[in-house]
Design a protein around this motif. Structure first.
Motif, PDB file in Angstrom:
ATOM      1  N   ARG A 151      18.408  39.327   5.523  1.00  0.00           N
ATOM      2  CA  ARG A 151      20.012  39.036   4.753  1.00  0.00           C
ATOM      3  C   ARG A 151      21.091  40.073   4.741  1.00  0.00           C
ATOM      4  O   ARG A 151      22.210  39.599   4.962  1.00  0.00           O
ATOM      5  N   GLN A 152      20.227  41.665   4.401  1.00  0.00           N
ATOM      6  CA  GLN A 152      21.053  42.125   3.560  1.00  0.00           C
ATOM      7  C   GLN A 152      21.735  42.744   4.505  1.00  0.00           C
ATOM      8  O   GLN A 152      22.730  43.346   4.721  1.00  0.00           O
ATOM      9  N   ASN A 153      21.484  42.349   6.202  1.00  0.00           N
ATOM     10  CA  ASN A 153      21.285  42.935   7.383  1.00  0.00           C
ATOM     11  C   ASN A 153      22.545  41.754   8.726  1.00  0.00           C
ATOM     12  O   ASN A 153      23.141  42.284   9.156  1.00  0.00           O
ATOM     13  N   ASN A 154      23.023  41.137   7.392  1.00  0.00           N
ATOM     14  CA  ASN A 154      24.006  40.284   8.015  1.00  0.00           C
ATOM     15  C   ASN A 154      22.867  39.471   9.408  1.00  0.00           C
ATOM     16  O   ASN A 154      23.946  39.043  10.161  1.00  0.00           O
ATOM     17  N   LYS A 155      21.371  38.987   9.262  1.00  0.00           N
ATOM     18  CA  LYS A 155      21.306  38.392   9.675  1.00  0.00           C
ATOM     19  C   LYS A 155      20.448  37.244   9.443  1.00  0.00           C
ATOM     20  O   LYS A 155      20.801  37.241   8.098  1.00  0.00           O
ATOM     21  N   ARG A 156      20.556  35.867   9.798  1.00  0.00           N
ATOM     22  CA  ARG A 156      20.655  34.741   9.691  1.00  0.00           C
ATOM     23  C   ARG A 156      18.116  34.621   9.155  1.00  0.00           C
ATOM     24  O   ARG A 156      17.942  34.247  10.238  1.00  0.00           O
ATOM     25  N   ALA A 157      17.847  34.790   8.182  1.00  0.00           N
ATOM     26  CA  ALA A 157      16.264  34.744   7.657  1.00  0.00           C
ATOM     27  C   ALA A 157      15.975  33.933   6.962  1.00  0.00           C
ATOM     28  O   ALA A 157      16.750  33.852   5.745  1.00  0.00           O
ATOM     29  N   TYR A 158      14.816  32.839   7.058  1.00  0.00           N
ATOM     30  CA  TYR A 158      14.596  31.866   6.016  1.00  0.00           C
ATOM     31  C   TYR A 158      12.750  31.678   6.346  1.00  0.00           C
ATOM     32  O   TYR A 158      12.343  32.780   7.617  1.00  0.00           O
ATOM     33  N   ARG A 159      12.213  31.756   5.321  1.00  0.00           N
ATOM     34  CA  ARG A 159      11.184  31.174   5.645  1.00  0.00           C
ATOM     35  C   ARG A 159      10.450  30.111   5.858  1.00  0.00           C
ATOM     36  O   ARG A 159      10.736  28.748   5.024  1.00  0.00           O
ATOM     37  N   LEU A 212      10.928  34.265  15.019  1.00  0.00           N
ATOM     38  CA  LEU A 212       9.624  34.410  14.553  1.00  0.00           C
ATOM     39  C   LEU A 212       9.087  35.734  14.085  1.00  0.00           C
ATOM     40  O   LEU A 212       9.013  36.316  14.998  1.00  0.00           O
ATOM     41  N   TYR A 213       9.150  36.461  13.295  1.00  0.00           N
ATOM     42  CA  TYR A 213       9.120  37.553  12.695  1.00  0.00           C
ATOM     43  C   TYR A 213       7.514  38.048  13.112  1.00  0.00           C
ATOM     44  O   TYR A 213       6.712  37.190  12.117  1.00  0.00           O
ATOM     45  N   ARG A 214       7.003  38.648  13.706  1.00  0.00           N
ATOM     46  CA  ARG A 214       5.544  38.975  13.800  1.00  0.00           C
ATOM     47  C   ARG A 214       5.084  40.708  14.484  1.00  0.00           C
ATOM     48  O   ARG A 214       6.055  41.173  14.116  1.00  0.00           O
ATOM     49  N   SER A 215       4.109  40.729  12.775  1.00  0.00           N
ATOM     50  CA  SER A 215       4.086  42.630  12.855  1.00  0.00           C
ATOM     51  C   SER A 215       2.235  42.846  12.347  1.00  0.00           C
ATOM     52  O   SER A 215       2.087  41.784  11.503  1.00  0.00           O
ATOM     53  N   PRO A 216       2.150  43.447  13.677  1.00  0.00           N
ATOM     54  CA  PRO A 216       0.199  43.475  13.050  1.00  0.00           C
ATOM     55  C   PRO A 216       0.156  44.145  11.491  1.00  0.00           C
ATOM     56  O   PRO A 216      -0.956  43.352  10.916  1.00  0.00           O
ATOM     57  N   LEU A 217       1.243  45.233  10.866  1.00  0.00           N
ATOM     58  CA  LEU A 217       0.776  45.760   9.496  1.00  0.00           C
ATOM     59  C   LEU A 217       1.044  44.494   9.190  1.00  0.00           C
ATOM     60  O   LEU A 217       0.177  44.526   7.399  1.00  0.00           O
ATOM     61  N   PRO A 235      10.295  40.027   0.613  1.00  0.00           N
ATOM     62  CA  PRO A 235      11.302  41.380   0.917  1.00  0.00           C
ATOM     63  C   PRO A 235      11.752  41.517   2.043  1.00  0.00           C
ATOM     64  O   PRO A 235      12.873  42.266   3.000  1.00  0.00           O
ATOM     65  N   ILE A 236      10.939  41.262   3.463  1.00  0.00           N
ATOM     66  CA  ILE A 236      12.209  41.330   4.812  1.00  0.00           C
ATOM     67  C   ILE A 236      12.353  40.297   5.169  1.00  0.00           C
ATOM     68  O   ILE A 236      13.067  40.690   5.376  1.00  0.00           O
ATOM     69  N   MET A 237      12.425  39.369   4.694  1.00  0.00           N
ATOM     70  CA  MET A 237      13.775  38.297   4.598  1.00  0.00           C
ATOM     71  C   MET A 237      14.741  38.771   3.814  1.00  0.00           C
ATOM     72  O   MET A 237      15.764  39.146   4.109  1.00  0.00           O
ATOM     73  N   LYS A 238      14.620  39.248   2.888  1.00  0.00           N
ATOM     74  CA  LYS A 238      15.774  39.568   2.136  1.00  0.00           C
ATOM     75  C   LYS A 238      16.485  41.180   2.644  1.00  0.00           C
ATOM     76  O   LYS A 238      17.577  40.640   2.807  1.00  0.00           O
ATOM     77  N   GLN A 239      16.074  41.826   3.254  1.00  0.00           N
ATOM     78  CA  GLN A 239      16.534  43.293   3.390  1.00  0.00           C
ATOM     79  C   GLN A 239      17.040  42.535   5.467  1.00  0.00           C
ATOM     80  O   GLN A 239      17.821  42.995   5.599  1.00  0.00           O
ATOM     81  N   VAL A 272       7.018  27.533   5.321  1.00  0.00           N
ATOM     82  CA  VAL A 272       5.506  27.903   4.664  1.00  0.00           C
ATOM     83  C   VAL A 272       5.717  28.989   5.212  1.00  0.00           C
ATOM     84  O   VAL A 272       6.045  29.748   4.333  1.00  0.00           O
ATOM     85  N   ASP A 273       4.516  30.254   5.479  1.00  0.00           N
ATOM     86  CA  ASP A 273       3.882  31.078   5.516  1.00  0.00           C
ATOM     87  C   ASP A 273       4.471  31.741   6.712  1.00  0.00           C
ATOM     88  O   ASP A 273       4.036  32.597   6.773  1.00  0.00           O
ATOM     89  N   LYS A 274       5.826  30.965   7.912  1.00  0.00           N
ATOM     90  CA  LYS A 274       6.431  32.557   8.775  1.00  0.00           C
ATOM     91  C   LYS A 274       7.496  32.229   8.447  1.00  0.00           C
ATOM     92  O   LYS A 274       8.300  32.106   7.615  1.00  0.00           O
ATOM     93  N   LEU A 275       8.536  33.953   9.080  1.00  0.00           N
ATOM     94  CA  LEU A 275       9.896  33.962   8.981  1.00  0.00           C
ATOM     95  C   LEU A 275      10.473  34.293  10.311  1.00  0.00           C
ATOM     96  O   LEU A 275      10.018  34.580  11.175  1.00  0.00           O
ATOM     97  N   TYR A 276      11.719  33.503   9.965  1.00  0.00           N
ATOM     98  CA  TYR A 276      12.696  33.316  11.189  1.00  0.00           C
ATOM     99  C   TYR A 276      13.788  34.170  10.897  1.00  0.00           C
ATOM    100  O   TYR A 276      13.996  34.372   9.921  1.00  0.00           O
ATOM    101  N   VAL A 277      13.739  35.128  12.144  1.00  0.00           N
ATOM    102  CA  VAL A 277      15.170  36.100  11.860  1.00  0.00           C
ATOM    103  C   VAL A 277      15.984  35.749  13.019  1.00  0.00           C
ATOM    104  O   VAL A 277      15.783  36.046  14.385  1.00  0.00           O
ATOM    105  N   ASP A 278      16.640  35.316  13.153  1.00  0.00           N
ATOM    106  CA  ASP A 278      17.749  34.565  14.082  1.00  0.00           C
ATOM    107  C   ASP A 278      17.152  33.864  14.896  1.00  0.00           C
ATOM    108  O   ASP A 278      17.651  34.009  16.648  1.00  0.00           O
TER     109      ASP A 278
END
Length: 215
Positions: A185-193, A204-209, A179-183, A195-201
């Motif tokens: 992408r809806q904001n016109n950002k290049r997001a892809y997974r 690397l997307y990282r959040s302690p939560l 859902p984070i990746m989908k959000q 394995v178990d990591k998400l990259y946005v533009d």
């Protein structure tokens, strides 16, 4: 007067005796403190040793788990999960259904589909009443997996889906990231997974939560 002197002498003797007893008690107390300090140092050394062994075991266990996870991931490298393909209770041939699916839904040429071979293909889990069970297929050639995945865009807006298979330890984080990746992408950002990591533009997307496994 002599009696008074004698009384004072006796008092001094008594005080001297009490002081000697106090000195003995103090010496005993000091010895006990020294012994306790020595025991405490010994205990601390034992605790430190146990902590070091625990840390070493934890690292070894983590390394073993990572090795097992890597082996599992490699064993699933050529696997694909197809969802949404209807079931036929009287005749449910997963391989035949997949080949028909590739032609009718993925728009792959029949000659390409004929060249696709499987180690095995089967439905996942027991029968469900509401929706068809997914089909998991292990392809004999990795290039065929790439060809099939390249046509997944044909399924956009449909009830069908194609996904890589991962071990639970990887798949659970992927579900969190979706859902984070989908959000993004809806904001016109290049997001892809990956394995178990998400990259946005490209970052690397990282959040302690939401991605504690990356910390």
């Amino acid at each position: 007067m002599l009696r008074s002197i004698n009384n004072k002498v006796e008092l001094l003797v008594e005080l001297h005796k009490q002081m000697k007893e106090m000195q003995v008690s103090l010496n005993f107390a000091y010895e006990k403190i020294d012994r306790l300090e020595s025991e405490n140092k010994s205990l601390k050394a034992t605790v430190d040793l146990l902590n070091n062994k625990t840390d070493a075991l934890a690292k070894e266990n983590k390394k073993t788990n990572e090795t097992v996870l890597d082996i599992q991931s490699r064993s699933m490298r050529d696997n694909l999960i197809f969802s949404g393909i209807p079931e036929n209770p009287s005749l449910d041939d997963p391989e035949a259904l997949l080949k028909d699916f590739m032609i009718s839904k993925l728009k792959l040429p029949p000659d390409t589909v004929d060249s696709v071979t499987f180690h095995r293909a089967h439905r996942l889990g027991g029968p469900k009443s509401k929706r068809p069970r997914s089909i998991i297929a292990k392809l004999e050639h990795h290039k065929h997996k790439n060809i099939i995945k390249s046509k997944a865009r044909e399924l956009k807006g449909s009830n069908f889906g194609i996904n890589d298979q991962f071990p639970k330890e990887i798949n659970d984080p992927r579900k969190i990231l979706y859902p984070i990746m989908k959000q993004h992408r809806q904001n016109n950002k290049r997001a892809y997974r990956v394995v178990d990591k998400l990259y946005v533009d490209g970052q690397l997307y990282r959040s302690p939560l939401t991605t504690p496994w990356l910390f």
